[in-house]
Motif scaffolding. Structure first.
Motif, PDB file in Angstrom:
ATOM      1  N   LEU A  54      -3.747  -3.507  -6.877  1.00 50.74           N
ATOM      2  CA  LEU A  54      -4.237  -3.219  -5.525  1.00 50.74           C
ATOM      3  C   LEU A  54      -5.305  -4.214  -5.077  1.00 50.74           C
ATOM      4  O   LEU A  54      -5.468  -4.449  -3.875  1.00 50.74           O
ATOM      5  N   ARG A  95      -0.681   1.399  -5.609  1.00 48.44           N
ATOM      6  CA  ARG A  95      -1.864   2.163  -5.196  1.00 48.44           C
ATOM      7  C   ARG A  95      -2.643   2.689  -6.388  1.00 48.44           C
ATOM      8  O   ARG A  95      -3.868   2.785  -6.349  1.00 48.44           O
ATOM      9  N   THR A 146       0.825  -1.207   0.000  1.00 49.41           N
ATOM     10  CA  THR A 146       0.000   0.000   0.000  1.00 49.41           C
ATOM     11  C   THR A 146       0.857   1.255   0.000  1.00 49.41           C
ATOM     12  O   THR A 146       0.356   2.346  -0.273  1.00 49.41           O
TER      13      THR A 146
END
Length: 199
Positions: free
Chosen positions: A110, A104, A98
């Motif tokens: 993600l 991200r 993260t």
């Protein structure tokens, strides 16, 4: 171990060590000993390899979290999970992703990370609810919020340990979380013993 597995294991380790953005296909090939042709035969792009490695890291993480569920005393399961041995200075294989801007900003990369934390959250909620129903924790506690709190304690503990290059803050954070859980149970027990309600 075949070339595909060597590539996956190497990418997994490099992403854990330095993140996705700072890992190059050349470094993966050099460490794994797999040639360029073989690498691109199995994984057409760095992103494809990273996605498979992330899924592998998630698969490594989830069995440990499954210990929160199952038979036995709920508080004992919580304590065992919080205090199980971890390499605090390496951080969480999944959580550290993260912090990588390229992960991200890529919904596909993600997704396994978000999915892993969603699964672990459900496990936490389940065991906390069991502890509340068993009278081990106060019944005015919200297991959903408490689950997020405990997950944040572990992930934040990793950050503090890495920042200080000392596992002490990680150990203190999880021990402190356990102290707070025990105190929540103790306050309920004290209220029952005195015949007074717990505020």
């Amino acid at each position: 171990m075949d070339s595909r597995q060597r590539l996956l294991e190497t990418m997994s380790e490099l992403m854990w060590e330095r993140g996705y953005a700072d890992t190059s296909p050349r470094e993966v090939r050099q460490r794994s000993g797999v040639g360029q042709g073989s690498m691109y035969h199995h994984f057409p792009s760095k992103r494809d390899l990273a996605l498979a490695a992330l899924e592998r890291n998630v698969a490594d993480l989830l069995p440990a979290a499954s210990g929160l569920e199952g038979p036995g005393d709920p508080m004992e399961r919580i304590e065992a999970y919080l205090m199980r041995p971890r390499d605090a200075l390496k951080g969480c294989k999944v959580g550290r992703m993260t912090q990588d801007p390229q992960v991200r900003e890529d919904p596909v990369l993600l997704a396994p990370v978000a999915g892993a934390f969603a699964t672990i959250h459900v496990s936490w909620v389940t065991v906390l609810r069991e502890a509340i129903e068993a009278g081990q924790l106060r019944d005015d506690l919200d297991p959903e919020r408490l689950a997020h709190t405990l997950m944040a304690v572990l992930q934040g503990g990793y950050v503090l340990a890495i920042a200080q290059q000392d596992p002490g803050p990680f150990d203190d954070a999880r021990s402190g979380a356990l102290d707070l859980l025990r105190a929540a149970g103790a306050r309920k027990a004290a209220g029952m013993n005195t015949g007074k309600g717990t505020p």
